[in-house]
Design a protein around this motif. Structure first.
Motif, PDB file in Angstrom:
ATOM      1  N   TRP A  69       0.813  -1.215   0.000  1.00  0.00           N
ATOM      2  CA  TRP A  69       0.000   0.000   0.000  1.00  0.00           C
ATOM      3  C   TRP A  69       0.847   1.266   0.000  1.00  0.00           C
ATOM      4  O   TRP A  69       0.343   2.359  -0.175  1.00  0.00           O
ATOM      5  N   ASN A  83      -5.588   1.838  -4.575  1.00  0.00           N
ATOM      6  CA  ASN A  83      -6.976   1.497  -4.906  1.00  0.00           C
ATOM      7  C   ASN A  83      -7.138   0.970  -6.331  1.00  0.00           C
ATOM      8  O   ASN A  83      -8.232   0.586  -6.714  1.00  0.00           O
ATOM      9  N   ARG A 130      -6.342  -2.743  -2.701  1.00  0.00           N
ATOM     10  CA  ARG A 130      -7.733  -2.989  -3.124  1.00  0.00           C
ATOM     11  C   ARG A 130      -7.922  -4.418  -3.619  1.00  0.00           C
ATOM     12  O   ARG A 130      -8.923  -5.068  -3.288  1.00  0.00           O
ATOM     13  N   GLU A 133      -8.051  -6.754  -0.731  1.00  0.00           N
ATOM     14  CA  GLU A 133      -9.315  -6.604  -0.011  1.00  0.00           C
ATOM     15  C   GLU A 133     -10.430  -7.381  -0.707  1.00  0.00           C
ATOM     16  O   GLU A 133     -11.209  -8.087  -0.057  1.00  0.00           O
TER      17      GLU A 133
END
Length: 151
Positions: A69, A83, A130, A133
């Motif tokens: 990240w 993202n 992202r 996730e």
């Protein structure tokens, strides 16, 4: 002794083959030549020629995935976006698309390779925040994945 005499003597004493001949080109060069018969050549002696793009090295397509990240520049020259649906792989061509499947859950995402890595032993792909996730392994940090190149 002059250099061409030395080369000529060497060529006469150590011929390349039964039909080797020595030619003196100039005062300092001797050339050893042997006629090549096409029937004596085999295809294994010829260099392999490939037309088109070079074949891709083998890529690890199963293994452990991690995610990252941290803001940084990617190997493709773009700024990393946690993202975005992107990933880092050591050898896959940049901008290729890969379907990453989480083996335990069966969830999958399609990501674009825009960076190089991961560089920790045993890991095959480093996904964006992202993508991790969506696959459902962000809390654990690592997951066993299978990857397929998407055309």
């Amino acid at each position: 002794m002059r250099p061409f005499l030395i080369l000529t003597l060497i060529a006469l004493l150590f011929p390349v083959g039964a039909q080797a001949q020595t030619y003196v080109r100039s005062w300092n060069t001797a050339v050893i030549a042997m006629p090549i018969k096409p029937s004596s050549m085999t295809t294994s002696a010829l260099p392999s020629l490939t037309i088109g793009p070079r074949p891709i090295k083998s890529h690890a397509m199963t293994g452990i995935a991690s995610y990252y990240w941290q803001p940084q520049m990617t190997s493709s020259g773009e700024r990393f976006d946690k993202n975005a649906m992107t990933a880092a792989h050591r050898t896959l061509p940049l901008h290729s698309r890969v379907k990453v499947i989480h083996v335990e859950s069966g969830r999958s995402v399609i990501v674009r390779i825009n960076d190089r890595g991961p560089f920790k032993p045993g890991r095959v792909v480093d996904l964006s925040d992202r993508a991790a996730e969506i696959l459902g392994f962000k809390a654990r940090g690592l997951a066993h994945v299978k990857m397929e190149l998407v055309h």
